[in-house]
Each structure stands twice: as structure tokens, then as C-alpha cells.
Design a protein around this motif. Structure first.
Motif, PDB file in Angstrom:
ATOM      1  N   ARG A 119       0.994  -1.113  -0.030  1.00 46.62           N
ATOM      2  CA  ARG A 119      -0.055  -0.177  -0.337  1.00 46.62           C
ATOM      3  C   ARG A 119       0.623   1.140  -0.006  1.00 46.62           C
ATOM      4  NH1 ARG A 119      -1.244   4.038   0.038  1.00 46.62           N
ATOM      5  NH2 ARG A 119      -3.369   5.217   0.930  1.00 46.62           N
ATOM      6  N   ILE A 120       1.972   1.419   0.234  1.00 49.85           N
ATOM      7  CA  ILE A 120       3.325   2.487   0.721  1.00 49.85           C
ATOM      8  C   ILE A 120       2.934   3.061  -0.675  1.00 49.85           C
ATOM      9  CG2 ILE A 120       4.653   2.685   1.640  1.00 49.85           C
ATOM     10  CD1 ILE A 120       4.490   1.921   4.292  1.00 49.85           C
ATOM     11  N   ALA A 146       3.409   8.655   5.970  1.00 50.90           N
ATOM     12  CA  ALA A 146       4.037   9.519   6.722  1.00 50.90           C
ATOM     13  C   ALA A 146       3.459  10.734   7.317  1.00 50.90           C
ATOM     14  CB  ALA A 146       4.731   9.379   5.605  1.00 50.90           C
ATOM     15  N   LYS A 147       4.601  10.673   8.618  1.00 51.42           N
ATOM     16  CA  LYS A 147       4.088  11.319   9.299  1.00 51.42           C
ATOM     17  C   LYS A 147       6.020  12.252   8.721  1.00 51.42           C
ATOM     18  CE  LYS A 147       0.727   9.700  12.400  1.00 51.42           C
ATOM     19  NZ  LYS A 147       0.225   9.825  14.038  1.00 51.42           N
ATOM     20  N   GLY A 148       5.595  13.670   9.029  1.00 49.57           N
ATOM     21  CA  GLY A 148       7.618  13.843   8.498  1.00 49.57           C
ATOM     22  C   GLY A 148       7.921  12.622   7.849  1.00 49.57           C
ATOM     23  N   ILE A 201       3.339   3.766   9.470  1.00 48.26           N
ATOM     24  CA  ILE A 201       3.260   1.750   9.538  1.00 48.26           C
ATOM     25  C   ILE A 201       1.597   1.559  10.044  1.00 48.26           C
ATOM     26  CG2 ILE A 201       3.944  -0.078  10.220  1.00 48.26           C
ATOM     27  CD1 ILE A 201       6.474   0.419  10.310  1.00 48.26           C
ATOM     28  N   LYS A 202       1.580   2.367  10.987  1.00 49.06           N
ATOM     29  CA  LYS A 202      -0.301   1.948  11.514  1.00 49.06           C
ATOM     30  C   LYS A 202      -1.050   2.756  10.734  1.00 49.06           C
ATOM     31  CE  LYS A 202       0.687   1.205  16.351  1.00 49.06           C
ATOM     32  NZ  LYS A 202       0.175   1.920  18.741  1.00 49.06           N
ATOM     33  N   GLN A 217      -1.647   0.805   7.688  1.00 44.85           N
ATOM     34  CA  GLN A 217      -1.749  -0.410   8.066  1.00 44.85           C
ATOM     35  C   GLN A 217      -3.431  -0.096   8.064  1.00 44.85           C
ATOM     36  OE1 GLN A 217      -0.455  -2.386  11.636  1.00 44.85           O
ATOM     37  NE2 GLN A 217       1.003  -3.473  10.358  1.00 44.85           N
ATOM     38  N   SER A 218      -3.877   0.908   9.277  1.00 45.29           N
ATOM     39  CA  SER A 218      -5.203   1.096   8.955  1.00 45.29           C
ATOM     40  C   SER A 218      -6.493   1.250   7.524  1.00 45.29           C
ATOM     41  CB  SER A 218      -5.857   2.253   9.835  1.00 45.29           C
ATOM     42  OG  SER A 218      -6.727   2.648  10.167  1.00 45.29           O
ATOM     43  N   ASP A 219      -5.159   2.192   6.376  1.00 44.92           N
ATOM     44  CA  ASP A 219      -5.601   2.192   5.686  1.00 44.92           C
ATOM     45  C   ASP A 219      -5.606   1.133   4.223  1.00 44.92           C
ATOM     46  OD1 ASP A 219      -6.595   4.551   3.734  1.00 44.92           O
ATOM     47  OD2 ASP A 219      -4.809   4.226   2.633  1.00 44.92           O
TER      48      ASP A 219
END
Length: 532
Positions: A365-366, A376-378, A383-384, A387-389
Motif C-alpha cells: 500500500r505504501i 508518513a508523518k513528517g 506503519i499503523k 496498515q489501517s488504510d
């Protein structure tokens, strides 16, 4: 149609292969459950079902690539057990895979004899046998041709000749028409009729129900891993088959209203791309796609579509010309920058360019969106969030999987495709390259993908659509262009052109503006009527 029995046998029509009670389990999923399949000698037997229904697993069992947990296989009335494809080949079973297994740098003769040198040698004896088979079944194969110079239809005939060369009397063809134009499909069906006239049996796997009805003698439908019915083409319709497969009517790709605006999104101007030696694989390619517009590119594979995609996405630098996205020249941009600017990409080869087959679904998915939310965060991977998406995509796009931690390789081809489409559409692209977006997916998934593209189009998405499915091209496109030998040679009105006329232009038989001279005046004709 009968949900339990097989077609009746006659004195002249005995069973070539019979699968009884086949069950195959994998961790977390039952791929096949108590499947029954009976294929008569000298017939084309179609096997249809939705993605994840278990067709590929069943054929891998018949071809010796996997062993069933329960059930039996009988060939010519004798029960057999296969430990490898070599065992299946020895019993006269051959398989032509959807993704061809040919070495481009070898000749046809070298590809055919590879691994079977002991049969007829590698010289004159092999050449005589290849010519004999080619002439006998009307394959038109040239032994000395280099495979890399062959079109997709010729490559397919080489694959068929390969299995016949090894003595196959039962042929498994997996999605054989997926990349063929109508004229090539007609030629293939002629070849299949020649094969069955000689007493050979063909198992024909396809999602194209109109083609199934036109070529098959018998049809078996499987759903969710089990046999749900058999059918005789003369007594059924495309709509009935679709309902057996997925519980719904046969979808159509038609777009009811125009959403094309006057706002340019992507402009390609005088694009040229050269191969080694200076030969142009793309020459003077120019077009503009507007917000809310689907531009369809029709062409026989190998005429520059792949190079056009790679130039736009940034995988290959153009030798001259410009590419502009929303008024900004992106010709020199790296692929990652183009992606971050809003270019979505559904690749034509999902295995090479769309997936990491041995990675779990959430890692896939990434891909292509490593710097974007929710991945991504910044500067850090989330990862969470990924995974959720992934769970959302699995649900929204009906990806059949026991979970997001299984590898992409464990999914059927159609479910792999749905994962890719879901990933790309989830980032609200401004421009989408959709190369064969529904290749290898069932009618239910096909309808869902078409709906996602139509909805995004209504919201202003610009789409470059490349497809071997001419009904899909005609139905989804606002504008149609034909590519031949690396040049755009014709344009057509999707509202007027027929698949036959478009296929003719794709082979170089027409240029300029194409008009339909074969459009039916029967507004009540349904899918099943067209299939006849």
C-alpha cells in the motif's frame, strides 16, 4: 444450466480429464472446496469465475504445480497423481500461462526446444516437427524469428506450439485473449477449432463472457472456491453467466454524460523517444488531456504504449519534446516528484511495476506514496496509518484476502489488481495513467473499477487510459487515439466507432478520423445478443 451435473456424454465424446471432489487449503483460506470438473475429448471447456474463486489453484493442481488435499484426478479414465508439471506433461497436459514464459533473446525454435532437446534434437529434426505442428493446426509460426520481434498474438501461438511439441492433448489456456484485438481473437478461435477437430481438449479460462459463449462447447462456473453450475452456450446468456459468477448482471463501461472541461491537466508536445541505434519508438506524440476527460489510446501491444507510459511517469527520459502538468514543465522531473505532484499510476505489468510480491499487503500500500499520508508523518513512516488504510482499501475494493499481513503473491491476479487500483485512487490524483486497469479481473470487480474511474472523472480527474479491452476503451473514453509504430495515426469518436473498426485501425489498416460504418440500429440489443 445445471448446478450439479456435467454435460451429457456421447459414444464419440468421452471424458479426457475429470476432477472429482478437489479441495485445497492454505493457511487462513480454502481455495478449492469439493470442485468437480469434467472435460470431454475434442471440446473447448470454459472455466469462469470471479477473482479469488479458485480457478488458478484448480489449474495449478491439474498441471502438477500443487497437490490437492482431497479429491482425485483422472486422465483418459485412469486415476493419476502429479508431483510436478513434468508428470502432467508426461500425461499429455500442457498449460499456456497468461504471462508468457518466453526468452526474448532466443528464436522461436530455441524457445520451443528449450528443456525438450531429447525429443527431436535441436536442429533439422526439431525444425521439421515445428513446421509439421504449425501447418497442421494453422499456427503460422516461423522457427527462425526472434521472439523479441514478435507481436503478442504470435508469441501466444509460440506458447501453444511449445505445449503441442511436448505431446499435449489437453491444453489449459489462462486468459488467452486478454491482450488481443478482435481480429487476433478470431484467429485464436480458429486455431482452437483446429485443435479440437483433431481430438484435442482445451480448458479455456476467461472473464470475457461473450467470447466464452462464442468458442466454448461446455462451461463450468465456480464461485468462492466451489462448483456452482455448468452451462451449454446455446442455452444461456452473458447475463445469466454473470449472475452465476458474482450474483449480479453483466456490467457495461458506458459513460452517460460528458464531464470534459476546458482546463488542461496534462499536455504532451512533440514527444520523441529513441531506442538503441536511433530508431524512434515514439515519434512526434502530441495530445492534451483536460480535467474530467478520459483519453483512450488504442494499439496492438508493442507499438509504443509502454514507452509512452514510461516517459510520462518518468521511468525513461524523452529525447525531445515536453510534458506539462497543470501548466508546469515536468519533462526533467524525477518519478517521485511527479507522483507527489498528483500523478497516479496503474501499471500495465502489476508484477514488475506495481507490487512487491513477497511483501505484505500493507507494505504494498505504501509503494509509490512513501512520503504521503497516511503512510508518513513528517520524515517517518507511519506503519499503523498504512496498515489501517490498507484495511479500508481491502474493504472498499473487495480485495479477497484473509488479512493485510499476507504477501501480495498469495492473492489472485485480480485481487492484486484491485489492491493497486485502490492504492492509486486513494491519493486523489489529478492525473491518472490507467494501463489495463481491469486486466484479469472478474465482472464484479470490473464494474467497481469502472465506477471508481467514472466517479473520479466527474470530480475532475484527467485519465490516460490504455487497454486491450476495446469495449472498455470505447465505453470509458471521451476521446480515442490510435497508436501504430510509435505514432498517433488516427482518432475516433467513441460514440460511433465499433471494436472491429478500431481493431482494424490498430493493425495499420486505417488512419485519420475513423467513422463507424457498422453501428447497429437495434437499440434493444443486449450483451447476450452481441455475444452471438
Amino acid at each position: 444450466m445445471d448446478a450439479s451435473s456435467s454435460p451429457p456424454l456421447t459414444a464419440q465424446s468421452t471424458v479426457a480429464v475429470e476432477l472429482t471432489g478437489i479441495t485445497k487449503r492454505f493457511p487462513g483460506v480454502v481455495a478449492n472446496h469439493d470442485i468437480h470438473l469434467s472435460v470431454r475429448k475434442g471440446t473447448v471447456h470454459a472455466l469462469v469465475g470471479e477473482n479469488g474463486a479458485g480457478k488458478s489453484t484448480l489449474m495449478k493442481i491439474l498441471y502438477g504445480m500443487q497437490k490437492p488435499d482431497e479429491g482425485t484426478i483422472a486422465v483418459d479414465g485412469e486415476q493419476v497423481s502429479f508431483g510436478s508439471p513434468a508428470d502432467a506433461i508426461a500425461r499429455g497436459i500442457g498449460m499456456v500461462h497468461q504471462h508468457f514464459m518466453l526468452a526474448d533473446n532466443l528464436t522461436v525454435l530455441e524457445n520451443v526446444v528449450l528443456g525438450s532437446e531429447k525429443l527431436y534434437g535441436i536442429g533439422a529434426g526439431a525444425r521439421r516437427k515445428i513446421k509439421e505442428i504449425s501447418d497442421r493446426y494453422g499456427l503460422g509460426v516461423r522457427p527462425d524469428a526472434l521472439v523479441e520481434n514478435l507481436g503478442v498474438a504470435d508469441r501466444q501461438r509460440v506458447e501453444i506450439l511449445k505445449v503441442l511439441y511436448r505431446g499435449a492433448r489437453i491444453l489449459i489456456l489462462d486468459e488467452p485473449t486478454a491482450v488481443l484485438v478482435p481480429q487476433e481473437v478470431d484467429a485464436l478461435f480458429h486455431n482452437l477449432r483446429e485443435l479440437k477437430s483433431e481430438g484435442l481438449s482445451v480448458i479455456f479460462i476467461s472473464h470475457k463472457l461473450g467470447e466464452v459463449l462464442s468458442v466454448a462447447d461446455d462451461i463450468t462456473v465456480i464461485r468462492r472456491g466451489t462448483t456452482v453450475g455448468t452451462a451449454v452456450p446455446a442455452e444461456t446468456t452473458s447475463r445469466q453467466l454473470a449472475e452465476m459468477m458474482v450474483g449480479s448482471e453483466l456490467p457495461t463501461p458506458e459513460t452517460a454524460e460528458s464531464t470534459v472541461t476546458d482546463r488542461p491537466v496534462l499536455t504532451v508536445d512533440k514527444l520523441r523517444l529513441e531506442a538503441e541505434g536511433g530508431r524512434a519508438v515514439l515519434d512526434d506524440i502530441s495530445f492534451t488531456i483536460h480535467a474530467g476527460e478520459v483519453l483512450g489510446i488504442a494499439g496492438v501491444e508493442g507499438n509504443g504504449q509502454t514507452e509512452l507510459i514510461e516517459a510520462i511517469i518518468g521511468l525513461k527520459p524523452a529525447d525531445s519534446g515536453t510534458i506539462t502538468l497543470l501548466g508546469e514543465d515536468i519533462t526533467a522531473w524525477a518519478t517521485r516528484r511527479r507522483r507527489e505532484a498528483g500523478v497516479g499510476y496503474i501499471p500495465e505489468d502489476r508484477h514488475r511495476h506495481g507490487l512487491l510480491l513477497e511483501a505484505p499487503l500493507w507494505e504494498n500500500r505504501i509503494l509509490g506514496h512513501v512520503t504521503e499520508r497516511p503512510n508518513a508523518k513528517g520524515f517517518w513512516l507511519d506503519i499503523k496509518g498504512a496498515q489501517s488504510d490498507t484495511r479500508r482499501i481491502v474493504e472498499d475494493y473487495d480485495v479477497r484476502t484473509p488479512g493485510i499481513d499476507v504477501t501480495a503473491a498469495s492473492l489472485s491476479g485480480g485481487n492484486q489488481q484491485k489492491l493497486i487500483v485502490g492504492r492509486e485512487m486513494s491519493h486523489s490524483p489529478k492525473f491518472l495513467i490507467a494501463a489495463h486497469p481491469t486486466r484479469g479481473v472478474d465482472v464484479g470487480a470490473q464494474a467497481a473499477i469502472w465506477d471508481h474511474i467514472r466517479e473520479a472523472r466527474r470530480e475532475g480527474l484527467a485519465v490516460l487510459l490504455i487497454s486491450a479491452d476495446l469495449d472498455e476503451l470505447i465505453g470509458l473514453s471521451d476521446t480515442l487515439r490510435v497508436i501504430y509504430n510509435g505514432r498517433l495515426v488516427a482518432d475516433a469518436d467513441p460514440a460511433a466507432i465499433t471494436p472491429e473498426a478500431l481493431g482494424s485501425a490498430m493493425t495499420g489498416a486505417a488512419s485519420g478520423h475513423l467513422e463507424d460504418t457498422e453501428t447497429t440500429t437495434d437499440d434493444d440489443a443486449g450483451p447476450e445478443d452481441e455475444a452471438r
